[in-house]
Design a protein around this motif. Sequence first.
Motif, PDB file in Angstrom:
ATOM      1  N   ASP A 142       0.704  -1.108   0.060  1.00  0.00           N
ATOM      2  CA  ASP A 142      -0.105  -0.059  -0.014  1.00  0.00           C
ATOM      3  C   ASP A 142       0.943   1.224  -0.022  1.00  0.00           C
ATOM      4  OD1 ASP A 142       0.724   0.278   2.545  1.00  0.00           O
ATOM      5  OD2 ASP A 142      -0.669  -0.563   3.225  1.00  0.00           O
ATOM      6  N   ARG A 173      -3.480  -1.902  -2.443  1.00  0.00           N
ATOM      7  CA  ARG A 173      -4.325  -0.808  -1.888  1.00  0.00           C
ATOM      8  C   ARG A 173      -4.868  -0.327  -2.879  1.00  0.00           C
ATOM      9  NH1 ARG A 173      -2.878   2.465   3.606  1.00  0.00           N
ATOM     10  NH2 ARG A 173      -3.304   0.558   4.363  1.00  0.00           N
ATOM     11  N   PRO A 175      -9.251   1.258  -4.163  1.00  0.00           N
ATOM     12  CA  PRO A 175     -10.548   0.978  -4.056  1.00  0.00           C
ATOM     13  C   PRO A 175     -10.929   1.096  -5.583  1.00  0.00           C
ATOM     14  CG  PRO A 175      -9.976   3.333  -3.242  1.00  0.00           C
ATOM     15  CD  PRO A 175      -8.769   2.974  -3.840  1.00  0.00           C
ATOM     16  N   LEU A 209      -9.107  -3.904  -3.874  1.00  0.00           N
ATOM     17  CA  LEU A 209     -10.506  -3.716  -2.822  1.00  0.00           C
ATOM     18  C   LEU A 209     -11.609  -3.680  -3.570  1.00  0.00           C
ATOM     19  CD1 LEU A 209      -8.182  -1.012  -0.251  1.00  0.00           C
ATOM     20  CD2 LEU A 209      -8.510  -4.200  -0.294  1.00  0.00           C
ATOM     21  N   LEU A 212     -12.048   1.139   0.292  1.00  0.00           N
ATOM     22  CA  LEU A 212     -11.265   1.745   1.231  1.00  0.00           C
ATOM     23  C   LEU A 212     -12.171   3.030   1.846  1.00  0.00           C
ATOM     24  CD1 LEU A 212      -8.204   1.998   2.123  1.00  0.00           C
ATOM     25  CD2 LEU A 212      -7.738   3.778   0.366  1.00  0.00           C
ATOM     26  N   SER A 244     -13.659  -4.343   1.408  1.00  0.00           N
ATOM     27  CA  SER A 244     -12.871  -2.999   2.524  1.00  0.00           C
ATOM     28  C   SER A 244     -11.797  -3.027   2.980  1.00  0.00           C
ATOM     29  CB  SER A 244     -14.474  -2.102   3.398  1.00  0.00           C
ATOM     30  OG  SER A 244     -15.294  -2.268   2.127  1.00  0.00           O
ATOM     31  N   GLU A 245     -11.101  -2.166   2.867  1.00  0.00           N
ATOM     32  CA  GLU A 245     -10.064  -2.000   4.067  1.00  0.00           C
ATOM     33  C   GLU A 245      -9.976  -1.314   4.914  1.00  0.00           C
ATOM     34  OE1 GLU A 245      -5.322  -2.485   3.933  1.00  0.00           O
ATOM     35  OE2 GLU A 245      -5.925  -1.050   2.650  1.00  0.00           O
ATOM     36  N   ILE A 247      -7.951   0.875   7.724  1.00  0.00           N
ATOM     37  CA  ILE A 247      -6.638   1.703   7.529  1.00  0.00           C
ATOM     38  C   ILE A 247      -7.135   2.312   8.976  1.00  0.00           C
ATOM     39  CG2 ILE A 247      -5.124   2.986   7.325  1.00  0.00           C
ATOM     40  CD1 ILE A 247      -6.147   3.604   4.590  1.00  0.00           C
TER      41      ILE A 247
END
Length: 306
Positions: A142, A173, A175, A209, A212, A244-245, A247
């Motif tokens: 990322d 990473r 979206p 992804l 995000l 979804s990630e 952070i």
Amino acid sequence: MKSTAEMLGYGPNERVLIINADDFGLCHSSNKGIQKLLTDGVVSSATIMMPCGWAREAGVWSASHALLDVGVHFTFTSEWDLMKWGPVYRGGSTESLVNMEGYFHRDSKTFERRADAEQVRLELIAQVEMALQMGVNVTHADNHMGSLYGLQTGRDFLSEVFDVCAGFGLPFRLPRFLLLESGAPAPPELAAQALKVAAEADRKGVVVLDYLVALPFQAAPNETYAQFKAQMIALLKQLKPGVSELIIHPALVTDELSAFHGEPLKRGMEMDIFRDKEVQDVLQSEGIKQIGWKELRHYQRRISRP
């Protein structure tokens, strides 16, 4: 169009979440906090800032915990006044990536304006190779401060990123579906641009992804932990179907962290938030499935086999 979650075998309405601890390797306080969250299974993964002074501690520890998901936090900016770092590439010039002191530029805008794309590519490779040399079972990559996305000037380095990630078999990473900070879908023009970039990643065989998400990195004036927790619970309840990630930037609040970091107390809140029983209960009651980046890496390497 299939979501990343559906590509991984999840249903079209399932909400799948990766919780990533950014800034592993930044300092000893970040390392000790993130190590605890990883070993306790509180976060799904972490990413190491390879240029930082405490990256070796993070890397050696990760090499001895190879079943945990640890990736590379591509770093091209050095934002703090009293804690600085620069390139790890030693095979040629990195002049466009650094200031007069030899450190990375302080902000993404300066980096975007001055960076030479080939020097960026070589530094990307060097950061991954440094982690691999330490024995890290690198699961993904990322980007620190979003410097590679072109968010400040429109000049991005994602083509170089995708090439490097494809070469190492790493998901990245990014979206596929863009959300505003409010959680609402982005305007059509921005949404179309995100889909276009994700399509380039697809063409190069790099898994990305669906979404995000994050809360603001800086604390609001007089922000309390209760307010922060309420925001996090609301964010979790609003997650959309797909991968979804989320952070966070957890760290132990110590004299070391406070000596250079502008938001030590917020980092402490982020250390506590997913250890909070109320937050864990929301994850369970909402039926949110937690996975790690290794699942995306496995899929990417499987589909890229000749």
